[in-house]
Design a protein around this motif. Structure first.
Motif, short mmCIF file in Angstrom:
data_model
loop_
_atom_site.label_atom_id
_atom_site.label_comp_id
_atom_site.label_asym_id
_atom_site.label_seq_id
_atom_site.Cartn_x
_atom_site.Cartn_y
_atom_site.Cartn_z
N VAL A 92 33.80 -23.56 -52.67
CA VAL A 92 32.38 -23.18 -52.61
C VAL A 92 31.72 -23.80 -51.38
O VAL A 92 30.95 -23.14 -50.66
N ALA A 93 32.01 -25.08 -51.11
CA ALA A 93 31.41 -25.76 -49.97
C ALA A 93 31.80 -25.09 -48.66
O ALA A 93 30.95 -24.85 -47.79
N LEU A 94 33.08 -24.76 -48.52
CA LEU A 94 33.53 -24.10 -47.30
C LEU A 94 32.93 -22.70 -47.17
O LEU A 94 32.53 -22.27 -46.09
N GLY A 95 32.87 -21.99 -48.29
CA GLY A 95 32.28 -20.65 -48.27
C GLY A 95 30.81 -20.68 -47.92
O GLY A 95 30.33 -19.86 -47.12
N LEU A 96 30.06 -21.62 -48.50
CA LEU A 96 28.64 -21.73 -48.18
C LEU A 96 28.42 -22.16 -46.74
O LEU A 96 27.47 -21.73 -46.08
N THR A 97 29.32 -23.00 -46.22
CA THR A 97 29.23 -23.38 -44.81
C THR A 97 29.40 -22.16 -43.92
O THR A 97 28.69 -21.99 -42.92
N ALA A 98 30.34 -21.29 -44.28
CA ALA A 98 30.53 -20.05 -43.53
C ALA A 98 29.29 -19.17 -43.62
O ALA A 98 28.88 -18.54 -42.64
N PHE A 99 28.66 -19.15 -44.78
CA PHE A 99 27.45 -18.34 -44.95
C PHE A 99 26.30 -18.90 -44.11
O PHE A 99 25.51 -18.14 -43.54
N VAL A 100 26.19 -20.22 -44.03
CA VAL A 100 25.17 -20.85 -43.18
C VAL A 100 25.40 -20.45 -41.73
O VAL A 100 24.44 -20.14 -41.00
#
Length: 300
Positions: A92-100
């Motif tokens: 989730v953290a990596l995915g949200l970082t990509a979304f940011v």
């Protein structure tokens, strides 16, 4: 700023070309635009997972299957305690970082070609603030990956009251807290307005028939997100008016307060279903959204 970035872009491009010529492994790496598109799609998927989780947990809390209603942060804390919780938090953290990262491309570099009109700049500004909020959520997910902890609704309330107390200690702190509540109220209203005015199919690369079927999910989701902000906004405004940090609460606790009212369980249940709809639409965006990374990282 574009003049400062231009030499750096040129140098990085030359280094990349030289590396691909010398290494067969580097030649297999997809072009940067393809990597950015993949990151954006993973980001939409991560957002979908978060909202789907929040919706399901709030719905279960409304049905008294689990404890009190929880917000986004509480949902992540709850998930971090489940089997493979740390793995989930890392993904989730990596995915949200990509979304940011995608939000930065949208807002700063105008990846969606919104332009510099008043409406376009407004859209890009909202994308920037959205990126900041998801950046904070990504940091929280990384923290939970480092050391999962049990979800504690009271802890979120305490943190919110501490921040409110710090604001009240500032000059004109009372009015600053009222302004913060009105800003939260504005975010909620903006989501509801967007639900009715936005053409969500505009950014999807799918058939007209499929777009007609899936865009209602986006409308329902935005209405639910907007309504979910209103209880917290009201409590923050009242706290500022009374200059009392003790009246401030967290997002999840505000939903819980609504649930205790007459017909509150039905209202929160509908909001939970809306969160699930928004999460589902985010997965659809992960698959069908038109992702157009800018050819040049030029601030517009």
């Amino acid at each position: 700023m574009p003049n400062i970035l231009a030499p750096l872009r040129s140098r990085l491009a030359r280094l990349g070309d030289a590396g691909r010529k010398r290494s067969s492994l580097l030649r297999r790496i997809p072009p940067l635009r393809d990597l950015l598109e993949l990151a954006a799609r993973l980001g939409y998927g991560a957002r979908g997972f978060v909202y789907l989780s929040v919706g399901v947990l709030v719905l279960l809390a409304t049905l008294d299957i689990i404890g009190d209603a929880v917000g986004v942060k509480g949902a992540l804390e709850w998930l971090s305690q489940r089997p493979l919780g740390r793995v989930w938090m890392l993904l989730v953290a990596l995915g949200l970082t990509a979304f940011v990262m995608w939000r930065v491309l949208q807002s700063v570099f105008d990846a969606d070609h919104e332009g510099t009109s008043r409406e376009g700049l407004g859209t890009r500004l909202s994308q920037l603030f959205s990126g900041l909020s998801y950046a904070a959520l990504a940091v929280g997910a990384f923290v939970l990956f480092a050391g999962p902890r049990a979800a504690d609704a009271s802890e979120g309330v305490v943190e919110s009251r501490e921040r409110a107390a710090m604001l009240l200690d500032l000059p004109f702190g009372r009015w600053l807290l009222v302004a913060a509540g009105l800003a939260i109220f504005g975010i909620g209203v903006a989501n509801v307005v967007k639900a009715w005015r936005e053409d969500f199919s505009e950014y999807l690369d799918c058939s007209a028939r499929m777009c007609r079927r899936v865009t209602p999910l986006a409308r329902i989701g935005h209405v639910a997100r907007g309504l979910a902000y209103l209880p917290l906004a009201g409590l923050v405004v009242v706290a500022g008016w009374h200059a009392s940090a003790a009246e401030v609460t967290s997002f999840g606790a505000a939903l819980e307060a609504v649930e205790r009212r007459a017909a509150g369980g039905w209202i929160i249940g509908l909001i939970a279903l809306g969160f699930i709809a928004f999460g589902t639409f985010s997965f659809i965006e992960a698959r069908f959204r038109r992702i157009r990374p800018p050819r040049e990282l030029k601030v517009r």
